[in-house]
Design a protein around this motif. Structure first.
Motif, PDB file in Angstrom:
ATOM      1  N   THR A  43       0.845  -1.195   0.000  1.00  0.00           N
ATOM      2  CA  THR A  43       0.000   0.000   0.000  1.00  0.00           C
ATOM      3  C   THR A  43       0.882   1.248   0.000  1.00  0.00           C
ATOM      4  N   PRO A  44       0.526   2.284  -0.761  1.00  0.00           N
ATOM      5  CA  PRO A  44       1.345   3.495  -0.836  1.00  0.00           C
ATOM      6  C   PRO A  44       1.014   4.469   0.286  1.00  0.00           C
ATOM      7  N   PRO A  45       1.869   5.457   0.521  1.00  0.00           N
ATOM      8  CA  PRO A  45       1.530   6.497   1.499  1.00  0.00           C
ATOM      9  C   PRO A  45       0.466   7.420   0.933  1.00  0.00           C
ATOM     10  N   THR A  46      -0.384   7.937   1.801  1.00  0.00           N
ATOM     11  CA  THR A  46      -1.399   8.889   1.343  1.00  0.00           C
ATOM     12  C   THR A  46      -0.827  10.303   1.284  1.00  0.00           C
ATOM     13  N   THR A  47       0.223  10.563   2.038  1.00  0.00           N
ATOM     14  CA  THR A  47       0.895  11.860   2.056  1.00  0.00           C
ATOM     15  C   THR A  47       2.275  11.670   2.664  1.00  0.00           C
ATOM     16  N   PHE A  48       3.201  12.565   2.320  1.00  0.00           N
ATOM     17  CA  PHE A  48       4.508  12.565   2.976  1.00  0.00           C
ATOM     18  C   PHE A  48       4.590  13.618   4.083  1.00  0.00           C
ATOM     19  N   ASP A  49       3.512  14.282   4.366  1.00  0.00           N
ATOM     20  CA  ASP A  49       3.468  15.196   5.499  1.00  0.00           C
ATOM     21  C   ASP A  49       3.422  14.357   6.774  1.00  0.00           C
ATOM     22  N   PRO A  50       4.435  14.445   7.645  1.00  0.00           N
ATOM     23  CA  PRO A  50       4.424  13.620   8.860  1.00  0.00           C
ATOM     24  C   PRO A  50       3.170  13.785   9.705  1.00  0.00           C
ATOM     25  N   ALA A  51       2.546  14.955   9.651  1.00  0.00           N
ATOM     26  CA  ALA A  51       1.337  15.189  10.451  1.00  0.00           C
ATOM     27  C   ALA A  51       0.141  14.380   9.948  1.00  0.00           C
ATOM     28  N   GLY A  52       0.258  13.809   8.750  1.00  0.00           N
ATOM     29  CA  GLY A  52      -0.799  12.969   8.215  1.00  0.00           C
ATOM     30  C   GLY A  52      -0.344  11.549   7.972  1.00  0.00           C
ATOM     31  N   SER A  53       0.807  11.210   8.528  1.00  0.00           N
ATOM     32  CA  SER A  53       1.444   9.928   8.220  1.00  0.00           C
ATOM     33  C   SER A  53       0.783   8.762   8.944  1.00  0.00           C
ATOM     34  N   GLU A  54       1.140   7.555   8.479  1.00  0.00           N
ATOM     35  CA  GLU A  54       0.705   6.318   9.106  1.00  0.00           C
ATOM     36  C   GLU A  54       1.921   5.410   9.264  1.00  0.00           C
ATOM     37  N   TRP A  55       1.700   4.233   9.822  1.00  0.00           N
ATOM     38  CA  TRP A  55       2.807   3.299  10.033  1.00  0.00           C
ATOM     39  C   TRP A  55       2.436   1.964   9.395  1.00  0.00           C
ATOM     40  N   GLY A  56       2.674   0.846  10.038  1.00  0.00           N
ATOM     41  CA  GLY A  56       2.309  -0.434   9.467  1.00  0.00           C
ATOM     42  C   GLY A  56       2.988  -0.672   8.131  1.00  0.00           C
ATOM     43  N   ASN A  57       2.212  -1.029   7.114  1.00  0.00           N
ATOM     44  CA  ASN A  57       2.754  -1.322   5.795  1.00  0.00           C
ATOM     45  C   ASN A  57       3.220  -0.079   5.044  1.00  0.00           C
ATOM     46  N   ARG A  58       2.923   1.106   5.576  1.00  0.00           N
ATOM     47  CA  ARG A  58       3.405   2.342   4.944  1.00  0.00           C
ATOM     48  C   ARG A  58       4.720   2.833   5.555  1.00  0.00           C
ATOM     49  N   SER A  59       5.200   2.180   6.582  1.00  0.00           N
ATOM     50  CA  SER A  59       6.371   2.676   7.314  1.00  0.00           C
ATOM     51  C   SER A  59       7.634   2.835   6.468  1.00  0.00           C
ATOM     52  N   PRO A  60       7.949   1.938   5.494  1.00  0.00           N
ATOM     53  CA  PRO A  60       9.231   2.105   4.788  1.00  0.00           C
ATOM     54  C   PRO A  60       9.315   3.390   3.984  1.00  0.00           C
ATOM     55  N   PHE A  61       8.185   3.874   3.470  1.00  0.00           N
ATOM     56  CA  PHE A  61       8.207   5.118   2.703  1.00  0.00           C
ATOM     57  C   PHE A  61       8.656   6.280   3.575  1.00  0.00           C
ATOM     58  N   TYR A  62       8.229   6.258   4.834  1.00  0.00           N
ATOM     59  CA  TYR A  62       8.574   7.336   5.762  1.00  0.00           C
ATOM     60  C   TYR A  62       9.961   7.155   6.361  1.00  0.00           C
ATOM     61  N   GLN A  63      10.296   5.927   6.753  1.00  0.00           N
ATOM     62  CA  GLN A  63      11.612   5.679   7.344  1.00  0.00           C
ATOM     63  C   GLN A  63      12.743   6.020   6.389  1.00  0.00           C
ATOM     64  N   ALA A  64      12.487   5.904   5.100  1.00  0.00           N
ATOM     65  CA  ALA A  64      13.538   6.200   4.126  1.00  0.00           C
ATOM     66  C   ALA A  64      13.959   7.665   4.178  1.00  0.00           C
ATOM     67  N   VAL A  65      13.006   8.568   4.401  1.00  0.00           N
ATOM     68  CA  VAL A  65      13.318   9.996   4.301  1.00  0.00           C
ATOM     69  C   VAL A  65      13.358  10.722   5.634  1.00  0.00           C
ATOM     70  N   PHE A  66      12.682  10.174   6.635  1.00  0.00           N
ATOM     71  CA  PHE A  66      12.646  10.836   7.944  1.00  0.00           C
ATOM     72  C   PHE A  66      13.301   9.961   9.002  1.00  0.00           C
ATOM     73  N   ASP A  67      13.935  10.595   9.958  1.00  0.00           N
ATOM     74  CA  ASP A  67      14.335   9.904  11.188  1.00  0.00           C
ATOM     75  C   ASP A  67      13.207  10.037  12.205  1.00  0.00           C
ATOM     76  N   THR A  68      13.119   9.059  13.102  1.00  0.00           N
ATOM     77  CA  THR A  68      12.242   9.168  14.258  1.00  0.00           C
ATOM     78  C   THR A  68      13.075   9.543  15.472  1.00  0.00           C
ATOM     79  N   LEU A  69      12.414   9.999  16.511  1.00  0.00           N
ATOM     80  CA  LEU A  69      13.149  10.386  17.717  1.00  0.00           C
ATOM     81  C   LEU A  69      13.830   9.176  18.360  1.00  0.00           C
ATOM     82  N   LEU A  70      13.140   8.039  18.336  1.00  0.00           N
ATOM     83  CA  LEU A  70      13.682   6.789  18.871  1.00  0.00           C
ATOM     84  C   LEU A  70      13.441   5.702  17.834  1.00  0.00           C
ATOM     85  N   VAL A  71      14.131   4.569  17.977  1.00  0.00           N
ATOM     86  CA  VAL A  71      14.005   3.478  17.015  1.00  0.00           C
ATOM     87  C   VAL A  71      13.728   2.170  17.749  1.00  0.00           C
ATOM     88  N   ALA A  72      12.749   1.414  17.245  1.00  0.00           N
ATOM     89  CA  ALA A  72      12.447   0.081  17.765  1.00  0.00           C
ATOM     90  C   ALA A  72      13.256  -0.945  16.991  1.00  0.00           C
TER      91      ALA A  72
END
Length: 506
Positions: A43-72
């Motif tokens: 499934t693709p991301p609906t937006t790259f704006d972090p304020a509208g982001s999701e996780w789950g199966n969309r997480s790699p799209f976001y992890q590629a370009v953004f860092d998170t404060l902490l990492v699991a």
């Protein structure tokens, strides 16, 4: 619950690759980094704006370009990322984070505590379906350039874990007013989205961030994520070598995937089964009787359902808490064996010797065979399943609420997240807002207790809701991520898609 690991991310050592052929395969070399990783996502991301982001199966799209404060991590730990350390006050209502001072976004702006503050505040008021994670955040302050203070209205044992997911994504504050924020993300992550080579909704192309602060998490020169929502398209991509790693939409073709020389990497994140939601009997009085709910549990042949619906790719369960949770008790998986006669006895004791009818939603997404088998097994004990297909309104109608019970597939979250997701009076998947004083007391002890208390009481809570038959889980489903001969992955226990950092060249 995740464990915090205090050691910071170590310095650079990267295995390296060179591209071989045109199939997306990679092989090792002695250079610092290199090669292309091609992934498949469902499934693709609906937006790259972090304020509208999701996780789950969309997480790699976001992890590629953004860092998170902490990492699991795949080991069940939480490690530093943009936040190097944290500290709670005595009553766990004030969380202080120390922020790195050496990170630059790809627009050359600097990471500061104020930038983190702005991101957290935007997420709280944003359009993400997970914005509710921050419902208890009273304020966010940045007293200096490297300190962020999050004040909570009450302790939230899941807050650190939230900061490893979409609530913890940090973008350049200078990008917030950009008209192309939704399609052109500006982060500090290991890769940069190549918008010219990206086809929104279909294929996303990234190049390595040359100034990335942690080369240990940057394993390739290029990354492509192709959206392959159809299971057949995913299988074809495996057979043709068009990807190096792919999240499989289902487990129907595992033999063919392995026959092609690929490795199937598995975790068990979701459970499937019945949500017995109307526990106060406001819509169907029968569901208020614990004997009826227990009878429903006894009606199902869980091993047979696992075999018929998942080809035995999963584990039979009788509880909604995951195996890696302190609340998990293996003995509870056998609390309700398949016993139609016991189910009939309980129904008779509850005054339903002549049977009863359950109104339930159905969805083609969850499979027609599923509903046929549920109907058959319920009918064997005298319960009639009456289905309505709400179409695209399945979730909306379920949560309205318009149905007393439903078959559902849901993620097994870490303890506090699961409690807030399925059990607490205001939980999303407690749409009737059912309130049990004993459960409320358990929740209070978990929320305000120390770590040892949290684990002990979570186990007691789990045992109680199993005995009270709040749900009728069938099995934990195997999630499958396939990798080719040149790629390795470590599966994370709390997400459907593995971490970008854990996909590496062999």
């Amino acid at each position: 619950m995740f464990r915090w690991k205090t050691t910071a991310a170590v310095a650079v050592t990267a295995a390296a690759l060179v591209l071989t052929g045109c199939s997306g395969s990679t092989s090792g070399s002695d250079s610092g980094s290199g090669g292309t990783l091609i992934l498949g996502a469902i499934t693709p991301p609906t937006t790259f704006d972090p304020a509208g982001s999701e996780w789950g199966n969309r997480s790699p799209f976001y992890q590629a370009v953004f860092d998170t404060l902490l990492v699991a991590t795949a080991d069940g730990e939480i490690v530093p990322s943009l936040a190097t350390s944290y500290e709670y006050n005595d009553d766990n209502t004030v969380l202080t984070l120390k922020i790195r001072d050496d990170v630059t976004f790809t627009d050359k702006s600097k990471l500061t505590a104020d930038v983190v503050k702005q991101n957290l505040e935007r997420f709280k008021t944003g359009t993400s379906p997970d914005a509710g994670y921050f419902a208890g955040v009273a304020s966010v302050e940045a007293p200096d350039d490297t300190t962020v203070v999050i004040t909570l209205s009450a302790p939230d044992p899941a807050m650190l874990n939230y900061l490893t997911r979409d609530p913890g994504l940090i973008a350049s504050a200078e990008s917030f007013d950009s008209p192309d924020l939704a399609t052109n993300p500006v982060g500090s992550g290991p890769y940069v989205l190549d918008t010219a080579a990206t086809v929104t909704g279909t294929s996303y192309s990234y190049t390595a961030n040359p100034d990335y602060w942690n080369k240990d998490w940057q394993h390739y020169d290029k990354l492509t994520i192709n959206v392959l929502q159809d299971a057949t398209a995913g299988l074809n991509a495996v057979k043709s070598g068009e990807v190096n790693g792919i999240k499989l939409a289902n487990n129907d073709n595992l033999a063919e995937v392995e026959g092609a020389g690929w490795t199937v990497n598995a975790n068990e994140l979701d459970f499937q089964g019945m949500l017995l939601l109307d526990r106060a009997g406001t819509m169907n009085p029968a569901i208020a009787d614990v004997r009826v709910r227990q009878a429903i549990n006894y009606a199902f042949d869980r091993p047979a359902l696992l075999k018929a619906l998942q080809n035995d790719n999963g584990t039979v369960t009788g509880q909604v808490f995951p195996e890696n949770s302190p609340a998990f008790d293996k003995s509870l998986d056998d609390r309700y064996g398949y016993d139609p006669e016991k189910a009939k006895e309980l129904l008779a004791e509850a005054g339903y010797a002549d049977g009863l009818t359950l109104s339930m939603p159905s969805s083609t997404v969850l499979g027609a065979t599923t509903y046929t088998l549920i109907s058959q097994q319920l009918a064997d004990v005298g319960i009639t399943a009456e289905y309505t297909d709400p179409g695209n309104n399945f979730i909306a109608d379920l949560l309205a609420p318009k149905f007393p019970v439903s078959f559902m597939a849901l993620e097994q979250n870490p303890d506090w997240q699961l409690i807030q997701f399925m059990i607490a009076p205001n939980a999303v998947f407690n749409p009737f807002k059912y309130d049990d004083p004993k459960v409320d007391e358990y929740i209070k002890q978990i929320q305000y207790g120390d770590e040892a208390t949290q684990g002990k009481v979570a186990k007691e809570l789990n045992a109680y809701i199993v005995e009270q038959a709040w749900f009728a889980p069938f099995y934990r489903v195997q999630g499958s991520f396939a990798t080719d001969a040149n790629t390795t992955v470590k599966m994370i226990p709390t997400n459907a898609y593995p971490s970008i950092y854990d996909i590496q060249p062999k």
